[in-house]
Design a protein around this motif. Structure first.
Motif, mmCIF file in Angstrom:
data_model
loop_
_atom_site.group_PDB
_atom_site.id
_atom_site.type_symbol
_atom_site.label_atom_id
_atom_site.label_comp_id
_atom_site.label_asym_id
_atom_site.label_seq_id
_atom_site.Cartn_x
_atom_site.Cartn_y
_atom_site.Cartn_z
ATOM 1 N N SER A 106 -8.655 4.523 1.308
ATOM 2 C CA SER A 106 -9.154 4.880 2.634
ATOM 3 C C SER A 106 -8.610 6.254 3.021
ATOM 4 O O SER A 106 -7.450 6.558 2.754
ATOM 5 C CB SER A 106 -8.670 3.796 3.609
ATOM 6 O OG SER A 106 -8.777 4.238 4.933
ATOM 7 N N LYS B 84 0.841 -1.206 0.000
ATOM 8 C CA LYS B 84 0.000 0.000 0.000
ATOM 9 C C LYS B 84 0.879 1.260 0.000
ATOM 10 O O LYS B 84 2.025 1.233 0.452
ATOM 11 C CB LYS B 84 -0.896 0.044 1.244
ATOM 12 C CG LYS B 84 -1.767 -1.181 1.427
ATOM 13 C CD LYS B 84 -2.998 -1.109 0.590
ATOM 14 C CE LYS B 84 -3.918 -2.291 0.874
ATOM 15 N NZ LYS B 84 -4.944 -2.452 -0.130
ATOM 16 N N LYS C 138 -12.449 -2.842 7.463
ATOM 17 C CA LYS C 138 -13.051 -2.723 6.115
ATOM 18 C C LYS C 138 -14.552 -2.470 6.114
ATOM 19 O O LYS C 138 -15.112 -2.080 5.090
ATOM 20 C CB LYS C 138 -12.701 -3.954 5.256
ATOM 21 C CG LYS C 138 -13.321 -5.259 5.673
ATOM 22 C CD LYS C 138 -12.807 -6.360 4.752
ATOM 23 C CE LYS C 138 -13.226 -7.728 5.218
ATOM 24 N NZ LYS C 138 -14.638 -7.878 5.564
ATOM 25 N N SER D 4 -6.605 -0.379 7.436
ATOM 26 C CA SER D 4 -6.355 -1.742 6.949
ATOM 27 C C SER D 4 -7.675 -2.498 6.793
ATOM 28 O O SER D 4 -8.752 -1.983 7.110
ATOM 29 C CB SER D 4 -5.481 -2.490 7.959
ATOM 30 O OG SER D 4 -6.227 -2.725 9.136
ATOM 31 N N ASP D 5 -7.568 -3.750 6.365
ATOM 32 C CA ASP D 5 -8.771 -4.572 6.222
ATOM 33 C C ASP D 5 -9.435 -4.882 7.569
ATOM 34 O O ASP D 5 -10.589 -5.298 7.596
ATOM 35 C CB ASP D 5 -8.427 -5.884 5.507
ATOM 36 C CG ASP D 5 -8.352 -5.665 3.999
ATOM 37 O OD1 ASP D 5 -8.735 -4.565 3.546
ATOM 38 O OD2 ASP D 5 -7.894 -6.574 3.289
#
Ligand code: HXC
Length: 297
Positions: A149, A13, A248, A244-245
């Motif tokens: 994000s 990322k 999510k 981060s996930d």
């Protein structure tokens, strides 16, 4: 402090952080970088950016710095474009640039008020606006399953009212509103998650030393605060979670990270007195209800 997250949490990322070269912003840069992200930091002061980039690289983080002022739309566009040129994609935007000073409202000029609104609220919107095309679903490559994000650094000052902070309270209220509106529109249309973090009193930051200057206090600041002081690390962990996930399914939220500080009120009585007298007070009000005329009993 050791992170509870896996080191590869943000592998591959790319993050851009305004105000990412100092204070809370810098610690978020460090933690995003330590968890695999490449990091671009933006700020007004070249020497601060240069030393932050050097420090990030010395920790093995892929980092670059760009001079720029979030109040200037051209700077925002240029820094975003340069980040893309350098790293090839953008996944995370953190708006941590902010301005603050303590001032009674009657001594604050409209330009002083506007300056903080411009940095915190308009600056946040400008960065988000210019970043949109890079954060949209698919913008980071054909296979990117989701959009990027955004994290907006806010405060808790405006939840109630805070002495001598009319400008910052108004600015952060606007930031929270921007967070929700963009979460709604861009979450729906582009799969971009937009969230905020509202830090409480965090030690070793410009905000803390500006808002609680020791020379104005009658006792040490640690004794004045009701809850414990937080660390920049606490805010960075929240940023990892939201970007981060792990986060999510979180969109449009401003996460308060303050140890409960904004909820605290002075207790009128010692707990022991309540334990001893609570039932007696109840009995008295049952036997002699306040405000009810005797004839009606
Ligand atoms: C009254 C003041 C003032 C003061 C500036 N002004 N300081 N008014 N009291 N102490 C007025 C000026 O007189 C001027 O209005 C206007 O504000 C703009 O001032 P400049 O100095 O020209 O602005 P600039 O150089 O752009 O600097 C912006 C700044 C400065 C916000 C004033 O402090 C700054 O750059 N700060 C960035 C770093 C920072 O503050 N970090 C802390 C963030 S902490 P006139 O009318 O005279 O023209 C944080 C925590 C949030 O955000 C809350 C946590 C709980």
């Amino acid at each position: 402090m050791e992170s509870p997250f896996k080191a590869e949490l943000l592998k591959g990322k790319v993050a851009l952080l305004t105000g990412g070269a100092s204070g809370i912003g810098y610690e978020i840069s460090v933690q995003l970088g330590k968890h695999g992200a490449s990091v671009a930091v933006m700020g007004r002061r070249k020497h601060v950016i240069d030393s932050a980039v050097e420090a990030l690289r010395s920790q093995g983080i892929s980092a670059i710095g760009f001079e720029g002022d979030v109040r200037k739309r051209d700077d925002a566009a240029r820094v975003l474009e340069s980040t893309l040129k350098h790293f090839g994609r953008l996944d995370i935007l953190v708006n941590a640039a902010a301005g603050n000073f303590l001032v009674p409202s009657e001594d604050l000029s409209p330009n002083g008020f506007r300056t903080v609104i411009d940095i915190d609220a308009v600056g946040t919107f400008t960065m988000c606006h210019e970043a949109l095309k890079y954060l949209k679903k698919g913008a980071s490559g054909k296979n990117s399953a989701a959009g990027g994000s955004i994290i907006n650094i806010s405060a808790t000052l405006h939840y109630t009212a805070t002495w001598y902070q009319i400008h910052v309270s108004a600015a952060k209220a606007a930031v929270d509103s921007i967070t929700r509106s963009l979460a709604l529109e861009w979450g729906t249309d582009y799969d971009i998650r937009v969230n905020g973090i509202a830090p409480g009193p965090i030690e070793d930051t410009a905000g803390f030393s500006k808002l609680l200057p020791q020379e104005m206090l009658s006792k040490p600041k640690e004794q004045i605060l009701v809850s414990k002081l937080g660390k920049k690390w606490d805010i960075a962990m929240a940023a990892l979670y939201l970007s981060s996930d792990a986060g999510k399914y979180i969109n449009g939220t401003t996460l308060v990270v303050d140890g409960g500080e904004w909820l605290t009120k002075p207790a009128y009585f010692p707990k022991e007195a309540v334990k001893q007298l609570s039932r007696a007070v109840e009995r008295r009000s049952r036997d002699k209800p306040v405000g009810v005329a005797k004839s009606k009993l």
